[in-house]
Each structure stands twice: as C-alpha cells, then as structure tokens.
Write a protein that holds these residues in place. Structure first.
Motif, PDB file in Angstrom:
ATOM      1  N   PRO A 168     -11.238   7.407   0.767  1.00 55.54           N
ATOM      2  CA  PRO A 168     -11.069   6.016   0.523  1.00 55.54           C
ATOM      3  C   PRO A 168     -12.463   5.162  -0.045  1.00 55.54           C
ATOM      4  CG  PRO A 168     -11.526   6.624   2.901  1.00 55.54           C
ATOM      5  CD  PRO A 168     -11.444   7.987   1.980  1.00 55.54           C
ATOM      6  N   ARG A 179       0.795  -1.203  -0.050  1.00 53.91           N
ATOM      7  CA  ARG A 179       0.131   0.081  -0.036  1.00 53.91           C
ATOM      8  C   ARG A 179       0.974   1.096  -0.065  1.00 53.91           C
ATOM      9  NH1 ARG A 179      -5.727  -0.687   2.766  1.00 53.91           N
ATOM     10  NH2 ARG A 179      -5.914  -3.009   2.592  1.00 53.91           N
ATOM     11  N   SER A 180       0.334   2.342  -0.705  1.00 49.98           N
ATOM     12  CA  SER A 180       1.001   3.223  -0.482  1.00 49.98           C
ATOM     13  C   SER A 180       1.062   3.958   0.910  1.00 49.98           C
ATOM     14  CB  SER A 180       0.258   4.654  -1.504  1.00 49.98           C
ATOM     15  OG  SER A 180      -0.761   5.088  -0.954  1.00 49.98           O
ATOM     16  N   PRO A 199      -4.135   0.391  -1.695  1.00 55.17           N
ATOM     17  CA  PRO A 199      -3.230  -0.931  -2.193  1.00 55.17           C
ATOM     18  C   PRO A 199      -3.049  -0.623  -3.765  1.00 55.17           C
ATOM     19  CG  PRO A 199      -5.662  -1.383  -1.399  1.00 55.17           C
ATOM     20  CD  PRO A 199      -5.704   0.246  -1.246  1.00 55.17           C
ATOM     21  N   TYR A 241     -10.140  -3.497   9.614  1.00 59.84           N
ATOM     22  CA  TYR A 241     -10.869  -2.423   9.673  1.00 59.84           C
ATOM     23  C   TYR A 241     -10.491  -1.315  10.947  1.00 59.84           C
ATOM     24  CZ  TYR A 241     -13.768  -3.592   5.838  1.00 59.84           C
ATOM     25  OH  TYR A 241     -13.921  -3.984   4.387  1.00 59.84           O
ATOM     26  N   TRP A 288     -11.733   4.054  -3.604  1.00 56.82           N
ATOM     27  CA  TRP A 288     -10.704   3.070  -3.706  1.00 56.82           C
ATOM     28  C   TRP A 288     -11.332   1.658  -3.518  1.00 56.82           C
ATOM     29  CZ3 TRP A 288      -6.775   4.369  -6.830  1.00 56.82           C
ATOM     30  CH2 TRP A 288      -6.042   5.437  -6.516  1.00 56.82           C
ATOM     31  N   ASP A 336     -11.485   5.843  11.281  1.00 58.47           N
ATOM     32  CA  ASP A 336     -10.423   6.665  11.103  1.00 58.47           C
ATOM     33  C   ASP A 336     -10.772   8.032  10.650  1.00 58.47           C
ATOM     34  OD1 ASP A 336     -11.388   6.576   8.454  1.00 58.47           O
ATOM     35  OD2 ASP A 336      -9.409   6.551   7.706  1.00 58.47           O
ATOM     36  N   HIS A 360     -10.753  -0.238   5.384  1.00 65.30           N
ATOM     37  CA  HIS A 360      -9.848  -1.329   5.665  1.00 65.30           C
ATOM     38  C   HIS A 360      -8.514  -0.985   5.290  1.00 65.30           C
ATOM     39  CE1 HIS A 360      -8.200  -4.936   3.830  1.00 65.30           C
ATOM     40  NE2 HIS A 360      -8.793  -5.743   4.602  1.00 65.30           N
ATOM     41  N   ARG A 361      -7.708  -1.530   6.333  1.00 61.37           N
ATOM     42  CA  ARG A 361      -6.219  -1.286   6.286  1.00 61.37           C
ATOM     43  C   ARG A 361      -5.425  -2.494   6.243  1.00 61.37           C
ATOM     44  NH1 ARG A 361      -6.295   3.677   4.691  1.00 61.37           N
ATOM     45  NH2 ARG A 361      -6.886   5.327   6.295  1.00 61.37           N
ATOM     46  N   ASP A 421      -0.624   6.491   1.823  1.00 62.49           N
ATOM     47  CA  ASP A 421      -1.992   6.984   2.111  1.00 62.49           C
ATOM     48  C   ASP A 421      -2.928   5.724   2.240  1.00 62.49           C
ATOM     49  OD1 ASP A 421      -1.357   9.433   2.082  1.00 62.49           O
ATOM     50  OD2 ASP A 421      -1.890   9.605  -0.320  1.00 62.49           O
ATOM     51  N   GLY A 422      -2.429   4.573   2.370  1.00 61.41           N
ATOM     52  CA  GLY A 422      -3.135   3.246   2.516  1.00 61.41           C
ATOM     53  C   GLY A 422      -3.738   2.721   1.186  1.00 61.41           C
TER      54      GLY A 422
END
Length: 186
Positions: free
Chosen positions: A143, A54-55, A60, A171, A146, A174, A184-185, A57-58
């Motif tokens: 998000p 992931r970047s 994928p 999850y 994405w 945030d 979802h992280r 920023d999260g």
C-alpha cells in the motif's frame, strides 16, 4: 492520452445511450484528466468522487491508472512539512490526525510514506519479504506504492492514541508484526 480520450468518448456514448446527456469534462490544456472524467461519470451513481471508489484491495480508482509504485509526484501531496508524500485524501487526513494528537499532547512522527517500485525492491532486499518472515511486501503489492500507507514513529502513548483514534481519520492498523504501519482506508 489517446487511451483516456477513447475512454472519455466511450463514456459519452454510453451516457447518450442511457439518456443522461453529456457532462462537462474538466481539462488542462488539451489533455483530459482521467480522475475528472471518472468523477463526472460517477456523479450519476450517487458516488461523490473517485476518492470514494476503491478496488477490493482498497486501491483508490484515481491511483489505479498509474500502477503500484508508479504514482507520479503530481498525484501525491505533501504531509505538512514532514517531507513525506501521500495520495491527497490520505495526506490531508493524516495531517488532521497529527494535529488532533498534538492537541492532546501526543507526538506522531512519520518514518516512511509513498514508495516507488524501486524503493519497494530496495526495502524487500534489505528487510526480507513478509511471507518469508521479513518486513516487506512483495514489490508492486505494498500500500506504500499507492501512497496510502505510512510507517509512523510512535511511542507507547502515541500507539495507544492511534489505536483509539486513527479510525476517525480513515486509518487502520492492518499488518501483524508492524504496529507502526497504518493504511488509509477512507
């Protein structure tokens, strides 16, 4: 496709220079899938797949190639029979989360999931931008664009359950002022 083919060719050149040898690349017809090429390249680094990458920023890696709010339906997966769609790993883990909650007598519903760029513009116009006191991210930065965020229908019991258990399913809550918003992280 030309860009993906060029990337694949360059990856092969780099692997050859590094003495790694060529890796098999999965293809559909004559088109090479970017995520499969990336997975093959990452295999040498110990990273299991693009779902692990992931970047900052999260985002994928498998989705970054599309752009926020431009993820094609083929890259999304249904969340059970809810009518909502998310990125595959996020959808799978949300289904597991909802099943676990249900086993404990907790009902978790979904009110929103993936949002196209146009849908993000619509939400921003209707609810105002978060930075200006509203409830919407700047279109192209959410998000939801994405396919990794959901807005959930949670009563007090479900909210308590989510805060205690959502992390087991990747999850996180945030966004201040939005207790229904979960990302979802992984």
């Amino acid at each position: 496709m030309h860009g993906i083919s060029a990337i694949s060719q360059r990856m092969t050149e780099i692997e050859t220079m590094m003495g790694l040898g060529a890796r098999p690349v999965a293809a559909t017809g004559n088109a090479v899938r970017f995520d499969e090429v990336l997975d093959a390249a990452l295999a040498t680094t110990g990273v299991r797949s693009t779902t692990d990458v992931r970047s900052a920023d999260g985002v994928p890696a498998a989705l970054a190639v599309y752009g926020n709010g431009k993820v094609p339906a083929s890259a999304l997966q249904a969340v059970g029979t809810t009518g909502h769609r998310l990125w595959g790993p996020a959808a799978q883990q949300l289904e597991q989360l909802m099943t676990a909650a249900a086993r404990e007598g907790v009902t978790i519903g979904i009110t929103d999931s993936y949002r196209s760029f146009d849908a993000q513009v619509d939400v921003a116009q209707r609810k105002g931008l978060y930075t200006q006191g509203g409830l919407a991210a700047e279109p192209g930065t959410s998000p939801h664009g994405w396919g990794i965020a959901v807005d959930l229908d949670l009563d007090a019991q479900a909210q308590t359950w989510m805060r205690a258990n959502a992390g087991r399913f990747g999850y996180v809550e945030d966004t201040p002022r939005e207790p229904w918003h979960w990302v979802h992280r992984g």
